[in-house]
Design a protein around this motif. Structure first.
Motif, PDB file in Angstrom:
ATOM      1  N   PRO A  10      94.553   7.275 102.966  1.00 60.68           N
ATOM      2  CA  PRO A  10      93.606   7.877 103.913  1.00 60.68           C
ATOM      3  C   PRO A  10      93.811   9.378 104.096  1.00 60.68           C
ATOM      4  O   PRO A  10      92.891  10.074 104.540  1.00 60.68           O
ATOM      5  N   ASP A  55      85.537   3.860 103.165  1.00 65.38           N
ATOM      6  CA  ASP A  55      85.081   5.082 103.832  1.00 65.38           C
ATOM      7  C   ASP A  55      84.366   5.956 102.801  1.00 65.38           C
ATOM      8  O   ASP A  55      84.945   6.881 102.227  1.00 65.38           O
ATOM      9  N   GLN A  58      84.337   9.840 103.272  1.00 69.76           N
ATOM     10  CA  GLN A  58      85.612  10.480 102.990  1.00 69.76           C
ATOM     11  C   GLN A  58      85.881  10.537 101.491  1.00 69.76           C
ATOM     12  O   GLN A  58      86.382  11.545 100.979  1.00 69.76           O
TER      13      GLN A  58
END
Length: 243
Positions: A10, A55, A58
């Motif tokens: 992440p 995501d 992202q």
């Protein structure tokens, strides 16, 4: 079923691959983060109707950060790995771009507004790179040049730019004639790996293009049939000769 949480980083917005990369800046590293892998996983998630599990904004933002925006000869091209200082293996552009083009074509309405905006921005600059690559005419390098042609066409067909369309179409016809009549350059038609890449590229072109001129479509059906005939002739056995 794929586990999209596995190896997700992440902090970067990409998945981690354990092991070194194939380019000089990454060949000594213990782990890397690859743009082509990330783009492919978005498409897999879309196919499985599981986009909500990743995501996407992202990931696309990370890929955007891997794009050359220098205004120089590599403008629009992508790095293969996050860890590189800039694009090294420029084939990263079509390996990543093909997946993003399919995402744009097939699942655009499934994306959030931020994801759409970033995707369109990436593709806008990728188009600059591909039009540059198309003009080089690297017919002898089939998987690379076919990838450039397919991406160049897919990003041009809806732009209503007659000059760009003519350039790409002219090069597509020349390349098809070369492959069908003059051989395949480095012989990638005799490679399990490279033939698979070419067939994916041809599938994107023939299945997803809505404005491909009829003569071009006919030629690229012939190119696909040529490769599939070779596949049938070897019937899963070792290719001799082989690349």
């Amino acid at each position: 079923m794929p586990d999209f949480a596995k190896d997700w980083n992440p902090k970067i917005g990409l998945w981690t691959t354990i092991g070194h990369g194939h380019t000089l800046p990454t060949c000594q590293l213990k782990k890397v983060h690859a743009a082509p892998n990330a783009a492919a996983k978005i498409v897999v998630a879309a196919q499985l109707d599981r986009l909500s599990e990743i995501d996407v904004p992202q990931i696309l933002s990370a890929i955007r950060k891997m794009q050359d925006l220098s205004g120089g000869e590599k403008h629009g091209c992508l790095k293969w790995y996050w860890e590189e200082p800039g694009p090294v293996d420029t084939n990263a552009a079509f390996f990543t771009g093909l997946a993003l083009i399919v995402l744009r074509k097939q699942w655009y309405e499934k994306l959030t507004r931020p994801a759409r905006k970033t995707l369109d921005t990436i593709l806008k600059d990728l188009k600059i790179w591909f039009l540059h690559a198309v003009e080089e005419g690297s017919f002898y390098y089939p998987n690379k040049y076919l990838g450039d042609l397919v991406c160049g066409w897919m990003l041009t067909e809806t732009a209503n730019n007659r000059n760009s369309t003519k350039i790409v179409v002219d090069q597509m016809m020349k390349a098809a004639d070369y492959w069908l009549n003059q051989g395949w350059g480095w012989g990638e038609h005799l490679s399990d790996g490279y033939t698979s890449v070419c067939l994916v590229e041809l599938s994107v072109l023939l299945l997803c293009s809505e404005q491909l001129p009829a003569p071009v479509r006919k030629k690229y059906h012939q190119v696909a049939e040529y490769l599939l005939t070779i596949e049938d002739n070897f019937a899963g056995q070792p290719r001799v000769p082989a690349l």
